[in-house]
Motif scaffolding. Structure first.
Motif, PDB file in Angstrom:
ATOM      1  N   SER A 136       0.840  -1.192   0.000  1.00 41.19           N
ATOM      2  CA  SER A 136       0.000   0.000   0.000  1.00 41.19           C
ATOM      3  C   SER A 136       0.878   1.247   0.000  1.00 41.19           C
ATOM      4  CB  SER A 136      -0.906   0.007   1.233  1.00 41.19           C
ATOM      5  OG  SER A 136      -1.684   1.174   1.267  1.00 41.19           O
ATOM      6  N   ASP A 137       0.592   2.181  -0.892  1.00 43.22           N
ATOM      7  CA  ASP A 137       1.426   3.382  -1.009  1.00 43.22           C
ATOM      8  C   ASP A 137       0.603   4.665  -0.900  1.00 43.22           C
ATOM      9  OD1 ASP A 137       0.055   3.195  -3.357  1.00 43.22           O
ATOM     10  OD2 ASP A 137       1.809   3.334  -4.681  1.00 43.22           O
ATOM     11  N   VAL A 138      -0.475   4.637  -0.103  1.00 42.11           N
ATOM     12  CA  VAL A 138      -1.310   5.815   0.069  1.00 42.11           C
ATOM     13  C   VAL A 138      -0.532   6.908   0.795  1.00 42.11           C
ATOM     14  CG1 VAL A 138      -3.381   6.753   1.161  1.00 42.11           C
ATOM     15  CG2 VAL A 138      -3.452   4.502   0.074  1.00 42.11           C
ATOM     16  N   GLU A 139      -0.421   8.082   0.185  1.00 39.93           N
ATOM     17  CA  GLU A 139       0.264   9.205   0.805  1.00 39.93           C
ATOM     18  C   GLU A 139      -0.633  10.425   0.933  1.00 39.93           C
ATOM     19  OE1 GLU A 139       3.847  10.092  -1.336  1.00 39.93           O
ATOM     20  OE2 GLU A 139       4.992   8.623  -0.172  1.00 39.93           O
ATOM     21  N   ARG A 140      -1.794  10.409   0.260  1.00 38.72           N
ATOM     22  CA  ARG A 140      -2.700  11.559   0.289  1.00 38.72           C
ATOM     23  C   ARG A 140      -4.051  11.119   0.831  1.00 38.72           C
ATOM     24  NH1 ARG A 140       0.121  11.679  -4.586  1.00 38.72           N
ATOM     25  NH2 ARG A 140       1.548  13.470  -4.745  1.00 38.72           N
ATOM     26  N   LEU A 141      -4.502  11.810   1.854  1.00 39.51           N
ATOM     27  CA  LEU A 141      -5.796  11.470   2.440  1.00 39.51           C
ATOM     28  C   LEU A 141      -6.271  12.615   3.318  1.00 39.51           C
ATOM     29  CD1 LEU A 141      -5.455  10.696   5.730  1.00 39.51           C
ATOM     30  CD2 LEU A 141      -4.291   8.735   4.747  1.00 39.51           C
ATOM     31  N   SER A 142      -7.540  12.573   3.649  1.00 38.86           N
ATOM     32  CA  SER A 142      -8.115  13.460   4.652  1.00 38.86           C
ATOM     33  C   SER A 142      -9.251  12.703   5.305  1.00 38.86           C
ATOM     34  CB  SER A 142      -8.625  14.763   4.016  1.00 38.86           C
ATOM     35  OG  SER A 142      -9.611  14.487   3.033  1.00 38.86           O
ATOM     36  N   GLY A 143      -9.576  13.072   6.525  1.00 40.84           N
ATOM     37  CA  GLY A 143     -10.657  12.367   7.196  1.00 40.84           C
ATOM     38  C   GLY A 143     -10.830  12.791   8.633  1.00 40.84           C
ATOM     39  N   ARG A 179       0.736  19.226  24.496  1.00 41.10           N
ATOM     40  CA  ARG A 179      -0.677  19.101  24.143  1.00 41.10           C
ATOM     41  C   ARG A 179      -1.081  17.686  23.753  1.00 41.10           C
ATOM     42  NH1 ARG A 179      -3.973  23.339  23.456  1.00 41.10           N
ATOM     43  NH2 ARG A 179      -5.455  21.625  23.536  1.00 41.10           N
ATOM     44  N   LEU A 180      -0.198  16.986  23.081  1.00 42.35           N
ATOM     45  CA  LEU A 180      -0.586  15.682  22.569  1.00 42.35           C
ATOM     46  C   LEU A 180      -0.533  14.583  23.618  1.00 42.35           C
ATOM     47  CD1 LEU A 180       0.979  16.012  19.037  1.00 42.35           C
ATOM     48  CD2 LEU A 180      -1.415  16.213  19.689  1.00 42.35           C
ATOM     49  N   THR A 181      -0.065  14.917  24.842  1.00 43.50           N
ATOM     50  CA  THR A 181      -0.180  13.943  25.926  1.00 43.50           C
ATOM     51  C   THR A 181      -1.639  13.729  26.308  1.00 43.50           C
ATOM     52  OG1 THR A 181       0.095  15.663  27.613  1.00 43.50           O
ATOM     53  CG2 THR A 181       2.088  14.547  26.853  1.00 43.50           C
ATOM     54  N   GLU A 182      -2.519  14.626  25.885  1.00 45.04           N
ATOM     55  CA  GLU A 182      -3.943  14.480  26.179  1.00 45.04           C
ATOM     56  C   GLU A 182      -4.509  13.198  25.572  1.00 45.04           C
ATOM     57  OE1 GLU A 182      -6.036  17.985  24.972  1.00 45.04           O
ATOM     58  OE2 GLU A 182      -4.525  19.323  25.793  1.00 45.04           O
ATOM     59  N   LEU A 183      -3.844  12.676  24.537  1.00 41.92           N
ATOM     60  CA  LEU A 183      -4.344  11.478  23.876  1.00 41.92           C
ATOM     61  C   LEU A 183      -4.042  10.211  24.669  1.00 41.92           C
ATOM     62  CD1 LEU A 183      -3.417  12.253  20.159  1.00 41.92           C
ATOM     63  CD2 LEU A 183      -5.433  12.910  21.468  1.00 41.92           C
ATOM     64  N   ALA A 184      -3.389  10.355  25.828  1.00 37.65           N
ATOM     65  CA  ALA A 184      -3.025   9.187  26.630  1.00 37.65           C
ATOM     66  C   ALA A 184      -4.236   8.513  27.261  1.00 37.65           C
ATOM     67  CB  ALA A 184      -2.028   9.581  27.715  1.00 37.65           C
ATOM     68  N   SER A 185      -5.353   9.220  27.337  1.00 36.65           N
ATOM     69  CA  SER A 185      -6.541   8.619  27.946  1.00 36.65           C
ATOM     70  C   SER A 185      -7.797   9.312  27.433  1.00 36.65           C
ATOM     71  CB  SER A 185      -6.478   8.723  29.477  1.00 36.65           C
ATOM     72  OG  SER A 185      -6.489  10.087  29.877  1.00 36.65           O
ATOM     73  N   GLY A 186      -8.900   8.627  27.573  1.00 40.23           N
ATOM     74  CA  GLY A 186     -10.179   9.214  27.194  1.00 40.23           C
ATOM     75  C   GLY A 186     -10.466   9.126  25.705  1.00 40.23           C
ATOM     76  N   THR A 187     -11.496   9.838  25.278  1.00 36.18           N
ATOM     77  CA  THR A 187     -11.940   9.828  23.888  1.00 36.18           C
ATOM     78  C   THR A 187     -11.818  11.220  23.295  1.00 36.18           C
ATOM     79  OG1 THR A 187     -13.504   8.027  24.299  1.00 36.18           O
ATOM     80  CG2 THR A 187     -13.907   9.390  22.366  1.00 36.18           C
ATOM     81  N   HIS A 188     -11.268  11.293  22.094  1.00 37.14           N
ATOM     82  CA  HIS A 188     -11.039  12.563  21.421  1.00 37.14           C
ATOM     83  C   HIS A 188     -11.434  12.454  19.954  1.00 37.14           C
ATOM     84  CE1 HIS A 188      -8.604  13.833  24.907  1.00 37.14           C
ATOM     85  NE2 HIS A 188      -8.167  12.576  24.885  1.00 37.14           N
ATOM     86  N   THR A 189     -11.761  13.593  19.350  1.00 38.59           N
ATOM     87  CA  THR A 189     -12.077  13.655  17.927  1.00 38.59           C
ATOM     88  C   THR A 189     -11.039  14.509  17.223  1.00 38.59           C
ATOM     89  OG1 THR A 189     -14.451  13.442  18.358  1.00 38.59           O
ATOM     90  CG2 THR A 189     -13.797  14.333  16.217  1.00 38.59           C
ATOM     91  N   LEU A 190     -10.538  13.998  16.089  1.00 36.42           N
ATOM     92  CA  LEU A 190      -9.525  14.709  15.332  1.00 36.42           C
ATOM     93  C   LEU A 190      -9.909  14.788  13.859  1.00 36.42           C
ATOM     94  CD1 LEU A 190      -7.902  12.371  17.284  1.00 36.42           C
ATOM     95  CD2 LEU A 190      -6.077  13.986  16.795  1.00 36.42           C
ATOM     96  N   ARG A 191      -9.391  15.827  13.200  1.00 36.79           N
ATOM     97  CA  ARG A 191      -9.414  15.886  11.744  1.00 36.79           C
ATOM     98  C   ARG A 191      -7.980  15.749  11.271  1.00 36.79           C
ATOM     99  NH1 ARG A 191     -13.455  20.194  12.145  1.00 36.79           N
ATOM    100  NH2 ARG A 191     -11.747  21.712  11.996  1.00 36.79           N
ATOM    101  N   VAL A 192      -7.763  14.929  10.254  1.00 36.57           N
ATOM    102  CA  VAL A 192      -6.410  14.695   9.760  1.00 36.57           C
ATOM    103  C   VAL A 192      -6.361  14.915   8.258  1.00 36.57           C
ATOM    104  CG1 VAL A 192      -5.866  13.040  11.587  1.00 36.57           C
ATOM    105  CG2 VAL A 192      -6.845  12.228   9.440  1.00 36.57           C
ATOM    106  N   ALA A 193      -5.187  15.301   7.764  1.00 35.94           N
ATOM    107  CA  ALA A 193      -4.960  15.463   6.337  1.00 35.94           C
ATOM    108  C   ALA A 193      -3.488  15.239   6.053  1.00 35.94           C
ATOM    109  CB  ALA A 193      -5.384  16.851   5.860  1.00 35.94           C
ATOM    110  N   ALA A 194      -3.184  14.681   4.886  1.00 35.73           N
ATOM    111  CA  ALA A 194      -1.800  14.452   4.492  1.00 35.73           C
ATOM    112  C   ALA A 194      -1.671  14.569   2.988  1.00 35.73           C
ATOM    113  CB  ALA A 194      -1.326  13.072   4.957  1.00 35.73           C
ATOM    114  N   ASP A 195      -0.553  15.157   2.542  1.00 35.09           N
ATOM    115  CA  ASP A 195      -0.228  15.243   1.123  1.00 35.09           C
ATOM    116  C   ASP A 195       1.265  14.962   0.981  1.00 35.09           C
ATOM    117  OD1 ASP A 195      -0.054  15.697  -1.566  1.00 35.09           O
ATOM    118  OD2 ASP A 195      -0.389  17.863  -1.462  1.00 35.09           O
ATOM    119  N   GLY A 196       1.605  13.684   0.997  1.00 28.30           N
ATOM    120  CA  GLY A 196       2.993  13.300   0.907  1.00 28.30           C
ATOM    121  C   GLY A 196       3.722  13.457   2.224  1.00 28.30           C
ATOM    122  N   PRO A 197       5.048  13.228   2.210  1.00 24.14           N
ATOM    123  CA  PRO A 197       5.828  13.234   3.451  1.00 24.14           C
ATOM    124  C   PRO A 197       6.111  14.614   4.027  1.00 24.14           C
ATOM    125  CG  PRO A 197       7.260  12.861   1.577  1.00 24.14           C
ATOM    126  CD  PRO A 197       5.860  12.847   1.039  1.00 24.14           C
TER     127      PRO A 197
END
Length: 407
Positions: free
Chosen positions: A71-78, A116-134
């Motif tokens: 799999s070589d997916v490098e572009r996505l959003s969600g 800030r990202l230590t918040e992801l160590a517990s509980g439930t969170h909602t994120l939006r993500v996007a990527a266009d290559g490395p």
């Protein structure tokens, strides 16, 4: 579609033929990277309900593993939901002090991703993500009436906290960023899956267990389970996109039962190229901007270089004697801290602090002497009174036996 299996031994051989030592080291790395991502990186960890039973062509486990590798997916959003349940102890407010230290104390920025990202160590969170290559990625952590965004665009890394109107800015070497920079912890279901699949050997059961729909995509279910008893890992389930081969969901359940320890997946996903404006950022008017001038500092999954300095060097020296005890999913990593003593839990720790440290673990003894076991739902660690450490995704009893055998 009914579940179908492949021969476990054949699967391991066809998919990968790593040396025994690398397999054992990889298995130790799996829980460490999982915990590291949950604690301090942009790991995507959602509780996500599957639906449907799509009719996909039959495929063996070996073929599905190969599909993931290709799999070589490098572009996505969600959109991603994050639920992490490591079973960490309640620190009674100490978290705020640790977080303050991670962001540079009182003078640190609330937009610094290392805190800030230590918040992801517990509980439930909602994120939006996007990527266009490395060299272009964006993650936004959605909060009540606020949002925290982490953006990598070429040589620039931006963090923005809308609640405090603070901005964090750092630069990375653009060539290193495009080449993926230094080795980083997993940050997507695909990364988690690749780490887990390094553990496949003849102590592992691997099968394709039917199909499901994840984020509107038809997917196969790949299930990886230890054949041995004594591991805290119950099973790893990976939902693999039937078209692209990209893992859409990663779930690790403990052998003790209950909810998943780590559950990674998408609720919405598109493989179209995100608009270039997605990765553009200009500090808002009046925002406090903190420049990170520590050029050798790492920046999570956004292409930074690993941290250098005395602390990293000391840690590396301390792990020179790293040994792997046992085999398969019951592998335990053992090393000597060189301190000559374990964690202080009495008066030497400073009164209340000593009692606090002792209350977080269970006192044990055996042929190795005495020590303290610190537990989560996934990883257990034993620190002996003479400064030796034993860590693994094994039960407390299995950990004590490994320490006795490896003393």
């Amino acid at each position: 579609m009914a579940p179908y299996e492949s021969d476990d031994t054949t699967t391991a051989g066809e998919a990968e033929e790593p040396r025994a030592g690398r397999r054992r080291a990889a298995r130790y790395a799996v829980p460490v990277t999982v915990m590291g991502v949950a604690a301090a990186t942009i790991g995507l960890v959602p509780a996500l309900a599957d639906s449907g039973d799509p009719d996909l062509p039959d495929i063996t486990a070996a073929q599905l593993i190969e599909k993931i590798a290709q799999s070589d997916v490098e572009r996505l959003s969600g959109t991603v939901k994050i639920t992490t349940d490591l079973g960490l102890p309640d620190l009674g407010g100490l978290e705020s002090g640790l977080l303050s230290g991670a962001t540079g104390g009182e003078g640190g920025s609330s937009a610094d991703p290392s805190g800030r990202l230590t918040e992801l160590a517990s509980g439930t969170h909602t994120l939006r993500v996007a990527a266009d290559g490395p060299d272009r990625q964006k993650l936004s952590l959605l909060e009540n009436a606020a949002e925290y965004s982490l953006i990598h665009n070429g040589k620039d890394v931006w963090g923005y906290d809308s609640a405090s109107n603070e901005v964090y800015h750092a630069t990375v070497d653009e060539t290193d960023a495009k080449e993926g920079g230094a080795q980083q912890p997993p940050a997507t279901p695909k990364d988690f899956a690749e780490e887990a699949l390094k553990a496949v050997d003849d102590t592992t059961s691997v099968k394709v267990d039917g199909t499901a729909q994840v984020a509107g995509r038809d997917a196969y279910r790949l299930v990886v389970e230890p054949k041995q008893s004594g591991s805290t890992v119950g099973a790893v389930s990976i939902a693999v996109d039937g078209e692209t081969g990209m893992p859409l969901k990663f779930t690790l359940t403990p052998s003790s039962g209950g909810s998943a320890v780590v559950d990674v997946g998408f609720t919405k996903v598109s493989f179209d190229r995100p608009d270039a404006s997605t990765f553009e950022f200009t500090p808002p008017k009046g925002a406090k901007v903190t420049e990170d001038t520590e050029h050798d500092r790492g920046h999570g999954d956004f292409g930074g270089k690993p941290e250098r300095g005395p602390k990293s060097e000391d840690l590396a020296k301390g792990l020179d004697g790293l040994r792997m005890l046992g085999e398969g999913w019951n592998t335990v990593a053992a090393f000597d801290t060189g301190a000559g003593a374990g964690l202080p839990t009495g008066e030497e720790a400073g009164g209340d602090l000593g009692g606090f440290l002792g209350s977080l673990g269970d006192q044990v003894k055996g042929d190795f002497g005495k020590g303290t076991v610190f537990s989560t739902r996934l990883v257990n660690a034993l620190i002996t009174e003479d400064g030796k450490v034993y860590v693994g995704t094994v039960t407390k009893d299995a950990l004590v036996k490994a320490a006795e055998a490896g003393k």
